[in-house]
Scaffold this motif. Structure first.
Motif, PDB file in Angstrom:
ATOM      1  N   UNK A 123      -5.299  96.687 -33.430  1.00  0.00           N
ATOM      2  CA  UNK A 123      -5.572  95.194 -32.863  1.00  0.00           C
ATOM      3  C   UNK A 123      -5.526  94.187 -34.189  1.00  0.00           C
ATOM      4  N   UNK A 124      -4.870  93.110 -33.827  1.00  0.00           N
ATOM      5  CA  UNK A 124      -4.743  92.068 -35.152  1.00  0.00           C
ATOM      6  C   UNK A 124      -6.169  91.343 -35.241  1.00  0.00           C
ATOM      7  N   UNK A 125      -7.003  91.302 -34.321  1.00  0.00           N
ATOM      8  CA  UNK A 125      -8.410  90.441 -34.518  1.00  0.00           C
ATOM      9  C   UNK A 125      -9.330  91.690 -33.954  1.00  0.00           C
ATOM     10  N   UNK A 126     -10.428  91.581 -35.084  1.00  0.00           N
ATOM     11  CA  UNK A 126     -11.643  92.562 -34.538  1.00  0.00           C
ATOM     12  C   UNK A 126     -12.318  91.845 -33.422  1.00  0.00           C
ATOM     13  N   UNK A 127     -11.898  92.019 -32.348  1.00  0.00           N
ATOM     14  CA  UNK A 127     -12.477  91.242 -31.100  1.00  0.00           C
ATOM     15  C   UNK A 127     -14.012  91.413 -30.996  1.00  0.00           C
ATOM     16  N   UNK A 128     -14.270  92.460 -30.879  1.00  0.00           N
ATOM     17  CA  UNK A 128     -15.771  92.770 -30.620  1.00  0.00           C
ATOM     18  C   UNK A 128     -16.716  92.060 -31.744  1.00  0.00           C
ATOM     19  N   UNK A 129     -16.318  92.157 -32.971  1.00  0.00           N
ATOM     20  CA  UNK A 129     -17.194  91.527 -34.253  1.00  0.00           C
ATOM     21  C   UNK A 129     -16.848  89.875 -34.080  1.00  0.00           C
ATOM     22  N   UNK A 130     -15.639  89.543 -33.744  1.00  0.00           N
ATOM     23  CA  UNK A 130     -15.535  88.211 -33.953  1.00  0.00           C
ATOM     24  C   UNK A 130     -16.246  87.570 -32.733  1.00  0.00           C
ATOM     25  N   UNK A 143      -0.456  85.643 -31.644  1.00  0.00           N
ATOM     26  CA  UNK A 143      -1.394  86.591 -31.061  1.00  0.00           C
ATOM     27  C   UNK A 143      -2.791  86.470 -31.583  1.00  0.00           C
ATOM     28  N   UNK A 144      -2.976  86.289 -32.970  1.00  0.00           N
ATOM     29  CA  UNK A 144      -4.367  86.106 -33.557  1.00  0.00           C
ATOM     30  C   UNK A 144      -4.831  84.845 -33.142  1.00  0.00           C
ATOM     31  N   UNK A 145      -3.890  83.722 -33.239  1.00  0.00           N
ATOM     32  CA  UNK A 145      -4.449  82.425 -32.929  1.00  0.00           C
ATOM     33  C   UNK A 145      -5.149  82.564 -31.282  1.00  0.00           C
ATOM     34  N   UNK A 146      -4.044  83.038 -30.501  1.00  0.00           N
ATOM     35  CA  UNK A 146      -4.603  82.723 -29.141  1.00  0.00           C
ATOM     36  C   UNK A 146      -5.804  83.687 -29.078  1.00  0.00           C
ATOM     37  N   UNK A 147      -6.086  84.888 -29.518  1.00  0.00           N
ATOM     38  CA  UNK A 147      -7.223  85.532 -29.371  1.00  0.00           C
ATOM     39  C   UNK A 147      -8.528  85.070 -29.801  1.00  0.00           C
ATOM     40  N   UNK A 148      -8.424  84.275 -31.022  1.00  0.00           N
ATOM     41  CA  UNK A 148      -9.506  83.299 -31.442  1.00  0.00           C
ATOM     42  C   UNK A 148      -9.794  82.211 -30.473  1.00  0.00           C
ATOM     43  N   UNK A 149      -8.738  81.589 -30.005  1.00  0.00           N
ATOM     44  CA  UNK A 149      -8.765  80.445 -29.239  1.00  0.00           C
ATOM     45  C   UNK A 149      -9.500  80.856 -28.018  1.00  0.00           C
TER      46      UNK A 149
END
Length: 197
Positions: free
Chosen positions: A1-8, A140-146
């Motif tokens: 996964x490119x973004x650590x979703x849980x931590x973020x 992908x990373x920008x959309x996930x953070x957004x």
């Protein structure tokens, strides 16, 4: 996964849910005009952070590295805007029954709160620099953070406005009213100073 979703997501919730310039303005606006009248403003605040996320995700930080003076100036202009909002909050008086719904700030006013909020910039930049894997796909990373920030804001920002509405019902017309608005203004200034320095 490119973004650590849980931590973020934990980071995002801690940042979006805690006091800061935007939340203090939402609290004060809810107190002044009532929860329902401020919903367009809340929607603008929620979506306004997207005006930061997407440009940062697609390389705005490389421009910042090339022209640091421009971004230093932007930081102080942003701080000045938030200080101006704090001044307005300090001088507001609660009067939910008499406050005209037409006078409540609308969607466009809310849209500019985060782009001119140093805490929002710091939060977004930290998201990209601390929770994204090197070489991760930009879209992908920008959309996930957004999406993560949008969900957190859709949950927490209305709560701040509703909190202001409920507080107003308790203190309106009492000596505590003036102290409440001044305290909100001071907290707004303090949160900006904390980020700027």
């Amino acid at each position: 996964m490119s973004v650590a979703i849980a931590s973020f997501s934990v980071f995002a919730a801690s940042q979006v849910g805690t006091p800061g310039p935007a939340n203090m303005v939402l609290l004060a606006t809810g107190a002044r005009f009532g929860f329902l009248a401020t919903l367009p403003f809340v929607a603008g605040v929620v979506l306004g952070k997207q005006l930061i996320i997407w440009p940062v995700g697609f390389g705005l930080m490389s421009l910042a590295e090339a022209t640091p003076e421009l971004f230093a100036a932007l930081k102080w202009v942003s701080a000045a805007y938030i200080f101006w909002l704090a001044w307005k909050v300090a001088n507001l008086r609660l009067n939910p029954e008499g406050a005209s719904v037409e006078d409540a700030p609308g969607f466009l006013a809310g849209l500019w709160v985060h782009p001119l909020n140093p805490k929002a910039w710091a939060m977004v930049i930290t998201g990209f620099t601390s929770f994204v894997s090197p070489g991760a796909p930009t879209l992908q990373t920008t959309a996930t953070i957004a999406i993560c920030l949008l969900v957190c804001q859709a949950l927490f920002h209305p709560m701040w406005s509703l909190g202001g509405d409920r507080i107003a019902r308790v203190v309106v017309g009492r000596p505590a009213e003036r102290y409440l608005m001044r305290t909100l203004a001071l907290l707004t200034v303090a949160s900006v100073l904390y980020v700027v320095f």
